[in-house]
Design an enzyme around this catalytic site. Structure first.
Site, short mmCIF file in Angstrom:
data_model
loop_
_atom_site.label_atom_id
_atom_site.label_comp_id
_atom_site.label_asym_id
_atom_site.label_seq_id
_atom_site.Cartn_x
_atom_site.Cartn_y
_atom_site.Cartn_z
N ASP A 72 -2.23 -12.27 120.42
CA ASP A 72 -1.68 -11.36 121.42
C ASP A 72 -2.46 -10.06 121.52
O ASP A 72 -3.35 -9.79 120.71
CB ASP A 72 -0.20 -11.07 121.11
CG ASP A 72 0.05 -10.88 119.61
OD1 ASP A 72 -0.86 -10.39 118.91
OD2 ASP A 72 1.15 -11.22 119.13
N HIS A 143 10.59 -13.82 116.03
CA HIS A 143 9.62 -14.09 117.09
C HIS A 143 8.24 -14.34 116.49
O HIS A 143 7.86 -13.74 115.50
CB HIS A 143 9.57 -12.94 118.11
CG HIS A 143 8.90 -11.69 117.62
ND1 HIS A 143 9.60 -10.56 117.25
CD2 HIS A 143 7.58 -11.38 117.45
CE1 HIS A 143 8.74 -9.61 116.87
NE2 HIS A 143 7.51 -10.09 116.99
N GLU A 148 9.43 -13.35 122.24
CA GLU A 148 10.67 -12.70 121.85
C GLU A 148 11.86 -13.66 121.97
O GLU A 148 11.74 -14.73 122.59
CB GLU A 148 10.90 -11.47 122.75
CG GLU A 148 9.75 -10.46 122.73
CD GLU A 148 9.74 -9.57 121.50
OE1 GLU A 148 10.16 -10.03 120.42
OE2 GLU A 148 9.32 -8.41 121.61
#
Length: 289
Positions: A72, A143, A148
């Site tokens: 990410d 998560h 999430e």
């Protein structure tokens, strides 16, 4: 599914690093056969990265033929910002090993078209032959990456709005100022990680204990996205004692009873020095029919 339980964070980090080392060396990567490794950021993998750097500096491991894909990146944070995941990976790992910069792949949170950037990331993973081993960490709410609670368990790389719990948890990296914490990120999807041939998830600390309980002892639930990996054919959870505090005693005893078997995954610990000796001996071996 394997659950590896070590006493302390440092031992869990070392076990994970040994496992990555053995997987890379046994894969025998080369110019026409790269090992593809998915990587996380955050405080949990730091101990693992430090051991991998140590292995490289000792001449036991090389990343020359490894391609990495990070999970990410924040949206809107400049790449050179000290808290960007580009900065994190280069400062804590990449600049200390022999990986080629073009073989490191991190999402661009400043791309003009964010969804196009996410789609291109998926394409790059496919072009590399898929992920051989995806290493991940989790948040206290279970998560993985920035998937999430409530995320689809078949999701792909996409733009994601961060939950307030995540923003609060990350505020410590931004001088405790919530206004400075990015509210959006680009993240691989749960489905993206599930497509890896193997997944290793690092879970340490008492604050992650309830998430580990949800991941191991309860059913698959999109409110705890880490639980999806119960359904992966090759998942390894690596944790310390503190992270097991919410598990049943019999669950802990069961997995601890398997440690003699599971430790064979990291013992013997392989080294590229041995590979080089084998190649040298093979080259000297006289021809015989």
């Amino acid at each position: 599914m394997k659950l590896i339980i070590l006493e302390h964070y440092s031992q869990a980090s070392e076990w994970a690093a040994k496992y990555i080392r053995n997987r890379i060396i046994q894969f025998n990567p080369g110019p026409d056969k790269y090992f593809t490794l998915g990587l996380p950021t955050g405080s949990t993998p730091l101990g693992c990265y430090q051991k991998l750097i140590e292995y490289y500096k000792n001449g036991d491991l090389s990343f020359k033929y490894v391609k990495t894909f990070n999970m990410d990146e924040y949206v809107g944070l400049p790449r050179e910002h000290p808290e960007s995941y580009h900065s994190f990976m280069w400062n804590n790992f990449f600049k200390h090993i022999d990986i080629h910069p073009e073989n490191t792949h991190i999402l661009d949170g400043n791309a003009a078209d964010l969804q196009a950037e996410c789609d291109a990331f998926e394409d790059k993973i496919q072009a590399a032959g898929g992920i051989e081993l995806f290493v991940g960490g989790i948040g206290p709410d279970g998560h993985i990456a920035f998937n999430e609670p409530g995320s689809s368990l078949v999701s792909r790389t996409r733009v994601k709005t961060l939950a307030m719990d995540t923003i609060l948890a990350n505020a410590r990296f931004f001088d405790g100022d919530l206004a400075k914490v990015p509210t959006m990120a680009l993240t691989v999807g749960v489905g993206t990680v599930m497509n890896a041939r193997e997944v290793m998830i690092l879970i340490t600390g008492a604050h992650k204990a309830f998430a580990l309980y949800k991941a191991i002892e309860e059913g698959v639930n999109h409110m705890w996205t880490v639980s999806a990996f119960q359904q992966h054919p090759r998942t390894v959870f690596v944790c310390d004692e503190d992270a097991t505090l919410e598990l049943k005693v019999k669950t802990v005893k069961y997995f601890k009873g398997l440690m003699l078997v599971h430790n064979k995954l990291v013992d013997p610990l392989y080294s590229i020095k041995e590979k080089e000796v084998e190649k040298s001996q093979a080259a000297k071996k006289p021809y015989s029919d």
